[in-house]
Scaffold this motif. Structure first.
Motif, mmCIF file in Angstrom:
data_model
loop_
_atom_site.group_PDB
_atom_site.id
_atom_site.type_symbol
_atom_site.label_atom_id
_atom_site.label_comp_id
_atom_site.label_asym_id
_atom_site.label_seq_id
_atom_site.Cartn_x
_atom_site.Cartn_y
_atom_site.Cartn_z
ATOM 1 N N LYS A 1507 -6.671 -1.400 -1.971
ATOM 2 C CA LYS A 1507 -6.030 -1.309 -3.277
ATOM 3 C C LYS A 1507 -6.902 -0.531 -4.259
ATOM 4 O O LYS A 1507 -6.412 0.337 -4.993
ATOM 5 C CB LYS A 1507 -5.736 -2.699 -3.803
ATOM 6 N N GLN A 1508 -8.205 -0.834 -4.259
ATOM 7 C CA GLN A 1508 -9.055 -0.201 -5.271
ATOM 8 C C GLN A 1508 -9.170 1.306 -5.048
ATOM 9 O O GLN A 1508 -9.429 2.054 -5.990
ATOM 10 C CB GLN A 1508 -10.459 -0.832 -5.290
ATOM 11 N N ARG A 1509 -8.972 1.769 -3.817
ATOM 12 C CA ARG A 1509 -9.004 3.212 -3.562
ATOM 13 C C ARG A 1509 -7.666 3.858 -3.871
ATOM 14 O O ARG A 1509 -7.585 5.059 -4.092
ATOM 15 C CB ARG A 1509 -9.367 3.484 -2.098
ATOM 16 N N PHE A 1510 -6.604 3.083 -3.858
ATOM 17 C CA PHE A 1510 -5.268 3.639 -3.992
ATOM 18 C C PHE A 1510 -4.762 3.607 -5.436
ATOM 19 O O PHE A 1510 -4.133 4.540 -5.901
ATOM 20 C CB PHE A 1510 -4.326 2.866 -3.064
ATOM 21 N N ILE A 1511 -5.032 2.515 -6.134
ATOM 22 C CA ILE A 1511 -4.412 2.309 -7.451
ATOM 23 C C ILE A 1511 -5.470 2.431 -8.545
ATOM 24 O O ILE A 1511 -6.562 1.878 -8.425
ATOM 25 C CB ILE A 1511 -3.739 0.918 -7.517
ATOM 26 N N GLU A 1512 -5.124 3.166 -9.592
ATOM 27 C CA GLU A 1512 -5.973 3.293 -10.773
ATOM 28 C C GLU A 1512 -5.071 3.017 -11.991
ATOM 29 O O GLU A 1512 -4.120 3.733 -12.249
ATOM 30 C CB GLU A 1512 -6.579 4.695 -10.847
ATOM 31 N N VAL A 1513 -5.404 1.937 -12.698
ATOM 32 C CA VAL A 1513 -4.501 1.416 -13.731
ATOM 33 C C VAL A 1513 -5.006 1.808 -15.115
ATOM 34 O O VAL A 1513 -6.213 1.822 -15.365
ATOM 35 C CB VAL A 1513 -4.393 -0.127 -13.603
ATOM 36 N N SER A 1514 -4.059 2.159 -16.011
ATOM 37 C CA SER A 1514 -4.361 2.335 -17.430
ATOM 38 C C SER A 1514 -3.347 1.509 -18.226
ATOM 39 O O SER A 1514 -2.599 0.703 -17.649
ATOM 40 C CB SER A 1514 -4.309 3.820 -17.807
ATOM 41 N N ASN A 1516 -0.648 2.483 -20.073
ATOM 42 C CA ASN A 1516 0.769 2.882 -20.027
ATOM 43 C C ASN A 1516 1.167 3.516 -18.704
ATOM 44 O O ASN A 1516 2.286 3.988 -18.557
ATOM 45 C CB ASN A 1516 1.066 3.893 -21.147
ATOM 46 N N SER A 1517 0.264 3.567 -17.751
ATOM 47 C CA SER A 1517 0.586 4.236 -16.495
ATOM 48 C C SER A 1517 -0.315 3.703 -15.395
ATOM 49 O O SER A 1517 -1.284 2.992 -15.652
ATOM 50 C CB SER A 1517 0.391 5.755 -16.622
ATOM 51 N N VAL A 1518 0.046 4.082 -14.169
ATOM 52 C CA VAL A 1518 -0.782 3.783 -13.014
ATOM 53 C C VAL A 1518 -0.839 5.033 -12.151
ATOM 54 O O VAL A 1518 0.172 5.695 -11.914
ATOM 55 C CB VAL A 1518 -0.230 2.560 -12.221
ATOM 56 N N SER A 1519 -2.053 5.396 -11.731
ATOM 57 C CA SER A 1519 -2.253 6.582 -10.888
ATOM 58 C C SER A 1519 -2.367 6.142 -9.433
ATOM 59 O O SER A 1519 -3.115 5.200 -9.122
ATOM 60 C CB SER A 1519 -3.529 7.339 -11.293
ATOM 61 N N LEU A 1520 -1.635 6.823 -8.564
ATOM 62 C CA LEU A 1520 -1.622 6.494 -7.146
ATOM 63 C C LEU A 1520 -2.300 7.635 -6.387
ATOM 64 O O LEU A 1520 -1.891 8.789 -6.484
ATOM 65 C CB LEU A 1520 -0.183 6.331 -6.648
ATOM 66 N N HIS A 1521 -3.341 7.285 -5.624
ATOM 67 C CA HIS A 1521 -4.101 8.274 -4.869
ATOM 68 C C HIS A 1521 -3.634 8.225 -3.416
ATOM 69 O O HIS A 1521 -4.141 7.426 -2.617
ATOM 70 C CB HIS A 1521 -5.609 8.011 -4.980
ATOM 71 N N ASP A 1557 -0.369 14.908 0.031
ATOM 72 C CA ASP A 1557 -1.675 15.338 -0.469
ATOM 73 C C ASP A 1557 -1.798 15.232 -1.989
ATOM 74 O O ASP A 1557 -2.814 15.614 -2.549
ATOM 75 C CB ASP A 1557 -1.934 16.788 -0.059
ATOM 76 N N ASN A 1558 -0.764 14.763 -2.659
ATOM 77 C CA ASN A 1558 -0.801 14.746 -4.116
ATOM 78 C C ASN A 1558 -1.141 13.357 -4.642
ATOM 79 O O ASN A 1558 -0.904 12.340 -3.993
ATOM 80 C CB ASN A 1558 0.568 15.157 -4.688
ATOM 81 N N ASN A 1559 -1.686 13.355 -5.849
ATOM 82 C CA ASN A 1559 -1.771 12.106 -6.601
ATOM 83 C C ASN A 1559 -0.493 11.979 -7.427
ATOM 84 O O ASN A 1559 0.153 12.974 -7.769
ATOM 85 C CB ASN A 1559 -2.991 12.107 -7.517
ATOM 86 N N GLN A 2017 -5.459 -12.764 1.456
ATOM 87 C CA GLN A 2017 -6.300 -11.583 1.642
ATOM 88 C C GLN A 2017 -6.814 -11.137 0.286
ATOM 89 O O GLN A 2017 -6.262 -10.258 -0.341
ATOM 90 C CB GLN A 2017 -5.503 -10.447 2.296
ATOM 91 N N SER A 2018 -7.852 -11.738 -0.118
ATOM 92 C CA SER A 2018 -8.397 -11.376 -1.432
ATOM 93 C C SER A 2018 -8.914 -9.946 -1.373
ATOM 94 O O SER A 2018 -9.646 -9.585 -0.486
ATOM 95 C CB SER A 2018 -9.538 -12.328 -1.804
ATOM 96 N N GLY A 2019 -8.492 -9.170 -2.359
ATOM 97 C CA GLY A 2019 -8.927 -7.784 -2.421
ATOM 98 C C GLY A 2019 -8.108 -6.828 -1.611
ATOM 99 O O GLY A 2019 -8.268 -5.641 -1.709
#
Length: 2030
Positions: A1507-1514, A1516-1521, A1557-1559, A2017-2019
């Protein structure tokens, strides 16, 4: 004799033609050329001449660049490729041509005296280097001699050193010696008596009697061997005393008529004259192009010694014709010498590369230099294009114009070349005829339709011709055309009611601006001969006339041409061909202008005649004219243009093109006039020539035949005249002087400046070029003029017209006093003496005074000061001395100088200095791993600027004696100390230094540097090949001091060598053992390919430097392509020559060592035991010892160290026939008292076609010629009659071919008798019969009485039957032979006298039996199978046909060679199942099929990221890698993104086609809010669904408190969601910890009760609350809990379909899903068929209920038939369910079926306590399915519904049973789905075919079962909230007992991923709002029915209930499954 350049040209044209095969481009791309691809360019081109000694040898290097890398080939001048000659010539692997040292006796002229060239080629073109003249010199003994020279006293003598011609090119004179120990060396001193000339002669001036007493020897040196030697003889001067006067006499033998010298070399032009009195020599040079001459100007470079002219450092301008004039008082003589100064040739093409669109012009300009230039030629891709101008222009570029162009410039000694590349821009394709009419013969009457189809880009136009004449739409001819959808043009010609006269040659022509294509064929119409009218033919004299007679009618027996009733040809120029074509070469009016008649006849004698009038026209021919006289201004000129011949009327025009010249003449209008003085002549007159008349004059003569031109150039000369004449000038010293001198004239005068020698004018010398003196366009520039530049100067302007102009001027320089240094500082240490000096330059006398601080300094006032003056050549030096300096001496001292022209002053700043104080306030500003930034305060500098600071630093443990120092400029107080070691403690201090000394050290500071990335490279790197595709890399860590921290690992990068591609890196962990060697194997590399490997270490800071490249080749492989151009030639009856061309270098995969030729007779080719092999290293070989008159099949293959390569395609040649061998056997059988029957067997080797047999007979022992009888070749017996009784006769037989008669057979003796025993004339033989054909075995018997004939088959008495019978002649006939008929057959003949028997053997050739197919290997996109023939095959196998298909695709085939033991099927789908079988074939036909092999390719569904590599939260939005996802081996196709708020139930689709290949950023979220995120990842192996919980940040960027998971952990990954019917005021965070356990237990009991009640009730309706629990999102996903779909089309059919942006109609209790009610069926086997099958007996068979096993039933591999109980569901159907009804007609045609749809329940209740219509076993809540994955189809034909993409759906019937012994969990996924796909998929029902690949089971372990079966629901359950494109199976368990027929073939897969648009709202709305879907059995959601007994997830109903109560529903799936970041996505009914 051809001149040398012409010979060179012919040689190279021959070479270029021979190299055509080499120069064929390997491939051309259809698209525009890539920017990084280019043709070959020479990097290192060999030089023109290579001379070497046989003792040293030589290497010639040739390198070229290009992309792809070009191939280097060495060739000879005759065009043949250069090969190795052992010991004499080799070609190294890097392209060098190597000549090793060799013995003198091994010299070979064709090797060592040859012209070579280097050829470089790649797919974009070919280039050839300049000529390389190689000359090997064998060390030979030689002598040099000096002969006597005769000279008149007082004249100059020249002694020559005679060198043998065979070494003259390599031996030169280095010195001369006399017997009086005098040595003379070549030098630059020309004033002495003795001078060694540059060419080696000894020049002796003013010879006296004393010179006659000396002897002279020359010393020479061999430039190749370095050997020096003295001449063998000594020369003397023979001096004659003059008797009277002698006129000058020149020895013509010694005269040098032509000299040639290289540029920058020195030479001597001799004028060998003798005379008395001693003559005077004058040298002149002719002005080029004229007969005028001017005296040679002698200067520093050009000297004259006696009569010899010596030129040093020759330049090209020195070339020309020189004249030596010798005069004395008696007479004169002259000698002319032509001098050519050669400059090295060089060439350059501009531009070097250009990209030109089609049809546009391209221009290449060859810019060359050097002297002389004899020829210019152009070649393209190694072929001459016949162009010899400097500029190559292509007016309209075509496709064939692209490639490499070269410009060659040549002279007699050398050549040079340049290359350029022409690339094509844009896209175009020349026209091509794709389909065309064929020749046709027909009767008159019907209509004819001729069709032509052509394609191209741009679209071509098509026109039609009949016998060369264009056809238009007239009468019965109609032409039309149209363009098809794919761009092709279809043109047709209709001829209505064809006549005989319509016959002829029809042609269709497709033409566009790109090119032309045409096709022609004859239309023959039966009828009488007819000749169409021929139009008058006009042709220009000298051309070739080609005309074809337009004949119609058919058949035509002959076509002849006549002239004046005489049949042609009547002379050598005429040629007549049978098809009616007449050719007349070099047409002339007198002989060829006439009327020609064409006569066509048929066999009946009917004829037709047609006449052709030929008119010959003559072009005008102009008599060449020119104007050779020198033309000066004012001369009159007349040019006459006269026409020699040509047809009248003739028009004559003149044109004038002005030459580019002086712009001042452009305004002049040239006056000229023309006068037509006769019909054939015209005069152009110029009354008064001016410079404006200079140019080209062209006469053009025109008539009806055309026009011709002739041009001549005229140049008008103008003598020089002053434009600006120079005058005397005076300049101040130091200024920049400029004196202009300008003149004009034509040719433009050359303006030169000279300076007088000495102080007076008279003798002048050339100005030496230096930095400050230059002449530019006649202007003399002297920068910074000095007194040395003063003097007289001469300006001359000469252009060869007149005597020229000259002017002498005086340049004077005036110099006031000047100090070169105006101000300077001078320092002194206090108390020491000092001296101050001033030097003034200028005109003397100069007076100097001293001031101190602007006050006059008088030494009388202070005795410490002393002043002295010194007169210099350039001025005065004044010195001020101070005995002892004091502080007061720090002052400004000034010296003032004065003379008559002015004054100047200079100042000296005197400073008294001390050492500085120490620096202070030292502190650290910044630091890093290798540097530290320091600052300090500047100390007192001691009245002397600080020179520098010295920063001293050391490691903390070292002493100050071991310091390092950094020097810092004294003007700064900050500095950086670098080159420190990271993570190290240092002590630092600083010292100041000025010119006086250094200060004390400052106080020290202590610092610790930071860590850094490693600075050292890994050591001891070794790269070794492991095999053909693997390299092993080993290395050791860097030095410990370069780690800069702890090394964590290494990055190992590798790439293809010699490419610009990036490295591919792999990571290797660090080994902690000290000095341990690391290693890594690089796999999947190319065969025999050089790779470059680099390694870098890394620590926590970063990566260190890359190591040096280590290059290594992988092991050699086998050639991947066969030799090309294989050919065979029959030499004799037993020899065949086979030749071939090497495979392409890039496909060799190694170094080709040998070639192997495989050959055998063609009829034995497929029998491996009969094949022969021959190895050779050359490119051809001769096969010996072959069978005569036999067709041989041959293949050629190349062999490397890796083994044998691919064989070439078979070729065939037949040996020549020969005389046959003797007949194999002969029998003579008595037939009576006067007759004997002779029979024989044909020769074993007929060696040709038997023409006849000859039977010879004679009485035994008789002499004389025997009787002979010719017998036809098909007859094998002969009855000799009229014999004498009881006389022995001898018989023998010979066979004959067209070559001659063969050897006689053995002789056999027989005696006629009236006793005729039974004998069989036939012989034992072996017969070969073809399967299913008839066979006949002969048994010809004689005897009296007639013998009885019987047959035995395999030892058993034969009795006739329908298939076998004995013919009247005794033969046995077998009809339709089968394999069992093979064996022995014996024939027995018996009469009363004797009996006889023969035995035949019958061999049956049948198609092959089924081969063996087994799996060898699998990859993600390929399968490798092993093929083995059946052991029982009798006929040789020719090959295999491999059949394969994907599970849902069509069968495809591949042909496999019989030699291939393995075959790889490539380009398969990743992670998909395949069926494979094979059939063999031989010359009989195709055989039986093998068993079907079921297997699958490798590859898995996408893998979940953290999760920590995939999701980046702000906020008003969330970035998906998305790069964090792993593709599982199958490339990712796209992602689907959905989200919703945590408390909502409906998902919102964000995007359904996110690229891998995109974020991706999900926008418009609310701050501080919990959201659910659902991601579905798709690849060709399936799809994976993951759900995440996350909370957006607050507005200020803070985080939201985590929710409690019921255990106080705050884990957000497990949630208890409130049902929709519960009130909102309940607080989950408060309620869940209290009642979680109660809810789980209560829901479990409730589900058990509901399930039991459904078994007892027919129509139970549950409430909304019951239904809700059918869908619960409260379980955490395990690592493997993901969805999977295998194929791209299955992904569309079965994959997740995101919901649309709308809600479905509310179906009460169904959660937007309904299910079909299925009528109950009695116990037994349930159907796995989800649709009606029209082939069943019961057309209206009801759908079976899903299976519900009895409690405790175990579903193992064999437990398929089970007992089920489903009460109470007989009469209901579900709301919103679509049904399909078949009538009688639909039974026959399923496409005519009709659908109807039910409506929702009106009472708002669902059919049962579970979700709508979903059946589950009682007491087994863990496997109850929830919702459908899609909605139902619209009311349309479900059998043939066109989707929005044009797809076609179909229905699958059950496939064969799976029987995987390893029981892969993944296999069940194909049994779980049945859905119709509007994207072009299919409806699949039931399990697929059986798969038996146990190797593919282990890797996927539980990847399907753990997510679809067990305690999980399926993610698919959530997808029912939108109208999707498919439906799920109603029944998908296996039922081997089902009587359904075989399934229909599946539809083709839809590979177009671009069509997978899952977010088309229009399409979604077309889908109806509900679907009838459900699943069965304990596996719940798509779980497998057949499960392995070892699976941990297999639970009974009771076990599952207990596990649910303990929250342990699975060992993996239900644990927290913590984390992990995932939420349970499968559903569980509780």
């Amino acid at each position: 004799m051809l001149p040398l350049p012409r010979l060179h040209a012919i040689k190279w044209l021959t070479l270029l033609a021979a190299m055509a095969a080499f120069c064929t481009p390997l491939a051309y791309a259809a698209s525009q050329p890539d920017a990084d691809q280019k043709g070959p360019v020479f990097l290192n081109e060999p030089i023109n001449r290579i001379d070497f000694s046989n003792s040293t040898g030589a290497e010639i290097e040739c390198k070229a660049s290009g992309n792809p890398m070009p191939e280097i080939i060495w060739i000879r001048s005759d065009g043949t490729a250069v090969g190795d000659v052992p010991g004499l010539r080799q070609i190294s692997s890097d392209g060098k041509l190597v000549f090793p040292p060799f013995r003198a006796e091994d010299y070979r002229q064709e090797v060592h005296a040859q012209v070579y060239a280097c050829l470089a080629r790649n797919q974009f073109g070919t280039i050839i280097s300049r000529d390389v003249h190689v000359r090997a010199v064998v060390a030979q003994y030689y002598d040099t001699d000096v002969n006597k020279a005769y000279v008149i006293r007082g004249n100059a003598a020249v002694l020559k050193c005679e060198i043998p011609s065979f070494v003259a090119d390599f031996v030169s004179v280095v010195s001369w010696h006399t017997d009086q120990n005098e040595d003379f060396l070549p030098g630059t001193e020309y004033d002495g008596k003795y001078l060694v000339l540059p060419s080696g002669e000894l020049h002796i001036r003013e010879v006296g009697p004393e010179d006659g007493y000396k002897s002279y020897q020359c010393r020479t040196k061999h430039r190749l061997t370095g050997e020096t030697r003295l001449s063998a003889t000594k020369g003397r001067l023979v001096i004659t005393e003059p008797v009277g006067s002698v006129a000058p006499h020149v020895n013509k033998k010694d005269g040098y008529n032509h000299d040639s010298i290289e540029e920058n070399r020195s030479l001597a032009i001799m004028c060998p004259a003798q005379a008395y009195p001693v003559p005077i020599y004058r040298w002149y040079k002719f002005i080029e192009g004229t007969t005028r001459k001017q005296a040679v100007i002698l200067n520093e470079r050009v000297k004259q010694v006696s009569g010899t002219l010596i030129i040093k450092d020759a330049v090209v301008e020195d070339s020309g014709k020189y004249l030596c004039v010798v005069n004395n008082s008696v007479g004169g003589e002259s000698v002319e010498t032509v001098l050519t100064v050669t400059a090295p040739l060089s060439a350059k093409i501009d531009p070097p590369t250009q990209t030109v669109d089609f049809g546009r012009p391209a221009v290449f300009t060859c810019q060359y230099s050097g002297n002389p230039i004899k020829t210019i030629s152009w070649i393209k891709d190694g072929k001459s294009i016949g162009h010899s101008d400097q500029v190559l222009r292509i007016e309209s570029v075509k496709k064939e114009d692209k490639g490499m162009y070269q410009c060659f410039v040549r002279n007699d000694q050398e050549s040079a070349e340049a290359s350029a590349e022409l690339k094509l821009g844009g896209r175009f394709d020349p026209p091509v005829i794709r389909q065309a009419f064929q020749e046709e013969t027909m009767e008159p009457g019907p209509s004819v339709f001729l069709k032509c189809v052509a394609g191209g880009n741009p679209t071509p136009e098509i026109s039609w011709e009949l016998d060369g004449k264009k056809i238009a739409n007239i009468d019965r001819y109609q032409v039309g055309q149209y363009v098809t959808v794919n761009g092709d043009v279809v043109s047709y010609l209709n001829i209505t009611s064809v006549h005989a006269n319509d016959g002829g040659l029809y042609k269709c022509i497709a033409k566009s601006k790109v090119g032309v294509a045409e096709h022609s064929a004859k239309l023959n119409v039966y009828g009488l001969p007819y000749i169409r009218q021929m139009e008058k033919k006009a042709i220009v004299a000298g051309e070739t006339l080609i005309v074809t007679c337009p004949v119609a009618g058919y058949p035509i027996d002959s076509i002849v041409w006549e002239r004046d009733n005489r049949a042609l040809p009547i002379n050598r120029k005429q040629k007549v061909f049978p098809n009616g074509t007449l050719i007349i070469e070099n047409v002339e009016r007198n002989s060829d202008q006439a009327t020609y008649t064409c006569v066509a006849k048929n066999v009946e004698g009917y004829s037709a005649r047609g006449s052709l009038e030929v008119q010959v026209m003559v072009l005008p021919q102009i008599t060449p004219f020119s104007y050779d006289d020198i033309i000066n201004t004012g001369d009159a000129i007349d040019l006459l243009c006269q026409i020699q011949k040509g047809d009248r009327p003739i028009k004559i025009n003149w044109s004038f093109e002005r030459a580019a010249g002086d712009a001042r003449y452009d305004s002049l209008q040239p006056i000229m006039r023309t006068n037509r003085i006769s019909i054939k002549s015209s005069v152009l007159s110029i009354p008064r020539a001016t410079p404006a008349h200079t140019g080209t004059y062209t006469c053009m003569a025109s008539n009806a035949a055309g026009s011709t031109i002739y041009s001549t150039n005229i140049t008008v000369n103008v003598p020089p005249r002053w434009i600006l004449e120079p005058t005397d000038k005076a300049f101040a010293q130091g200024s920049d002087a400029k004196v202009e001198c300008k003149a004009d004239g034509f040719p433009k005068p050359q303006v030169t400046w000279k300076k007088a020698v000495g102080d007076s004018p008279g003798e002048y010398k050339d100005l030496k070029k230096n930095d400050n003196i230059r002449v530019e366009e006649g202007t003399l520039h002297i920068d910074n003029i000095q007194k040395t530049n003063e003097g007289y100067y001469l300006c001359e302007a000469i252009n060869g017209i007149g005597s020229g102009l000259s002017a002498v001027i005086m340049i004077s320089v005036q110099a006031p006093p000047e100090f070169t240094e105006k101000l300077r500082n001078q320092t002194a240490r206090r108390g020491e003496p000092a001296v101050l000096q001033c030097e003034a330059k200028g005109e003397k006398p100069i007076g100097i005074l001293w001031n101190m601080n602007n006050v006059r300094l008088d030494p009388k006032n202070d005795n410490r000061y002393t002043i002295r003056e010194e007169i210099l050549s350039t001025g005065v030096m004044s010195s001020l001395s101070i005995k002892r300096t004091e502080r007061s001496d720090s002052a400004l001292f000034t010296c003032l100088a004065t003379n008559a022209f002015g004054s100047d002053d200079a100042s000296i700043n005197m400073i008294i200095q001390e050492v500085p104080e120490m620096p202070y306030a030292l502190k650290v500003l910044d630091k890093s791993g290798r540097s530290v930034q320091l600052s300090w305060a500047q100390p007192y500098d001691g009245n002397s600027p600080l020179i520098r600071y010295i920063i001293e630093f050391k490691r903390s443990r070292a002493s100050w004696d071991e310091v390092d120092r950094v020097m810092v400029p004294g003007h700064t107080t900050e500095a950086q100390v670098q080159k420190l070691s990271p993570a190290t403690t240092y002590n630092i201090r600083i010292v100041a230094e000025n010119a006086i000394g250094t200060s004390q050290s400052s106080e020290a500071v202590t610092i610790i540097t930071a860590e850094e990335a490693p600075s050292g490279k890994p050591q001891n790197i070794k790269v070794e090949p492991v095999n053909q595709t693997t390299l092993r890399v080993t290395w050791k860590p860097p030095a410990r001091s370069e780690w800069n921290g702890e090394i964590l690992g290494y990055y190992v990068g590798y790439k293809l060598s010699n490419t610009n591609s990036s490295y591919v890196f792999e990571t290797v962990n660090f080994l902690t053992e000290e000095g341990k060697e690391h290693s890594l194997e690089l796999n999947n590399l190319r065969v025999y390919t050089q790779y470059s490997v680099v390694i870098q270490a890394f620590n926590k800071i970063g990566a260190g430097p890359l190591s040096d490249e280590e290059k290594q080749f992988t092991a050699e492989g086998t050639p991947s392509q066969p030799p090309s151009d294989t050919a065979c030639t029959t030499l004799t009856s037993q020899t065949i020559r086979v030749s071939w061309v090497s495979p392409p270098l890039e496909s060799a995969n190694g170094v080709i060592k040998t070639y192997k030729v495989v050959y055998a007779p063609s009829d034995e080719w497929y029998d491996d035991t009969k094949r022969h092999y021959k190895k050779t290293a050359s490119s051809d070989t001769v096969l010996h010892g072959l069978k005569k008159f036999t067709n041989y099949t041959m293949q050629v293959l190349a062999t490397t160290a890796g083994g044998d390569g691919v064989r070439s395609a078979p070729i065939h040649c037949q040996t020549e026939p020969d005389v046959p061998e003797a007949p194999t056997d002969v029998k003579a059988l008595v037939k009576g008292q006067a007759a004997i029957l002779v029979s024989w067997r044909p020769p074993a080797q007929p060696n040709g076609i038997i023409q006849q047999y000859t039977v010879y007979s004679k009485v035994e022992g008789a002499e004389g010629e025997p009787k002979s009888q010719k017998i036809p070749h098909y007859q094998m017996s002969y009855e000799a009659t009229e014999l004498e009784k009881n006389k022995p006769y001898e018989f023998w037989v010979t066979a004959s071919t067209n070559i001659g008669e063969g050897q006689p057979s053995k002789s056999i003796v027989a005696m006629p008798s009236d006793q005729v025993p039974a004998k069989i004339a036939s012989f034992d033989d072996t017969f070969t019969a073809t399967f299913k054909e008839d066979a006949k075995m002969p048994c010809l018997a004689v005897g009296a009485p007639q013998p009885e004939i019987t047959w035995k088959i395999k030892g058993v008495e034969f009795t006739g039957n329908d298939r076998m019978r004995v013919l009247p002649d005794g033969s046995l006939l077998i009809k339709s032979v089968n394999r069992q008929d093979a064996g022995e057959y014996s024939c027995h003949a018996e009469n009363s006298i004797a009996k006889d028997s023969i035995t035949h053997k019958l061999i049956v050739l049948a198609p092959p039996q089924s081969p063996q197919v087994s799996l060898s290997a699998t990859t993600t996109d390929s399968l490798t199978v092993k093929l083995k023939p059946h052991e029982g095959d009798t006929a040789p196998l020719h090959g295999y046909t491999l059949h394969y298909k994907p599970e849902f695709g069509e069968w495809e085939t591949a042909e496999v060679s019989v030699d291939a033991q393995k075959y790889t099927i490539e380009n398969l789908l990743c992670g998909s199942r395949y069926q494979v079988y094979a059939t063999g074939f031989n010359n009989i036909g195709a055989g039986e099929a093998s068993d079907i092999l079921n297997t699958r390719t490798k590859g898995y569904k996408p893998k979940l990221p953290e999760k920590q590599r995939f999701i980046e939260v702000s906020s008003n939005s969330v970035s998906l890698h998305f790069k964090a996802w792993k593709d599982g081996g199958c490339p990712m196709s796209h992602f689907v993104v959905e989200n919703k708020k945590r408390d909502q139930t409906e998902w919102n689709q964000i995007s359904n086609n996110v690229k891998p290949d995109n974020n991706y950023v999900v926008l418009d979220l609310e701050p501080a809010t919990w959201y659910n995120l659902r991601i579905t990842a798709h690849n060709s192996a399936g799809f994976t669904v993951a759900e995440y919980d996350f909370a957006t940040l607050t507005v200020t960027g803070g985080t939201v408190a985590p929710l409690d998971d019921g255990h106080g952990t705050g884990n957000l990954n497990t949630r208890i969601r409130l049902p929709a019917w519960m009130p909102e005021w309940l607080d989950l965070n408060f309620m869940v910890p209290l009642i979680a356990t109660v809810i789980v237990v209560a829901v479990g009991i409730l589900v058990v009760c509901v399930a039991l009640s459904r078994r007892r009730a027919d129509d139970l309706r549950g409430g909304q609350k019951d239904v809700y629990y059918d869908v619960v999102y409260n379980q955490t996903m395990g690592p493997g809990a993901t969805l999977d779909k295998r194929r791209p089309d299955l992904r569309d059919e079965l994959g997740y379909i995101a919901p649309p942006n709308r809600k479905l109609p509310p179906v009460p209790g169904s959660n937007y899903n309904t299910c079909d009610r299925i009528k109950r069926v009695a116990r037994g086997i349930r159907s796995n068929h989800s649709t009606w099958d029209p082939r069943r007996t019961n057309l209206y068979e009801e759908l079976k209920t899903p299976p519900v096993p009895l409690h405790g039933n175990h579903y193992g591999p064999e437990d398929v038939q089970c007992h089920y109980r489903h009460p109470g569901m007989e009469d209901e159907i579900c709301p919103y369910a679509t049904f399909h009804l078949l009538g009688f007609r639909e039974e026959m045609d399923p496409t005519k079926a009709m659908n109807f749809q039910t409506f929702p329940h009106q009472n708002g209740h669902a059919p049962g306590p579970g979700h709508a219509g979903t059946m589950g076993p009682p007491g087994h809540p863990g496997h109850v399915h929830s919702r459908s994955g899609s909605q139902s189809m619209p009311r349309a034909n479900r059998y043939a519904r066109k989707n929005s993409q044009g797809g076609q759906s179909s229905i699958y019937t059950p496939a064969p049973e799976y029987d995987d012994p390893a029981n892969c969990a993944e296999e069940d996924q194909y049994r779980r789905y049945t859905r119709v796909n509007s994207q072009g998929g299919s409806l699949y029902s039931g399990p697929g075919p059986e798969y038996d690949d146990p190797a593919n089971c282990a890797p996927e372990e539980d990847q399907y079962g753990s997510q679809y079966g067990g305690p999980y629901g399926t993610p698919y359950d959530h997808y029912g909230s939108r109208g999707s494109m498919g439906r799920r199976s109603v029944g998908s368990a296996r039922n081997p007992g089902n009587g359904s027929p075989e399934p229909p073939p599946p539809p083709p897969r839809n590979h177009d991923m671009s069509n997978s648009s899952f977010n088309d709202s229009k399409e979604s709305n077309e889908i109806s709002e509900a679907e009838c879907d459900r699943d069965h059995g304990p596996r719940g959601n798509y779980g497998a029915v057949k499960r392995s007994p070892l699976q941990k997830d297999q639970r009974t109903t009771e076990e599952m209930r207990k596990l649910i109560e303990r929250n342990e529903a699975g060992p993996k799936q239900l644990q927290q499954q913590s984390g992990a970041g995932f939420t349970a996505y499968d559903t569980m009914a509780v």
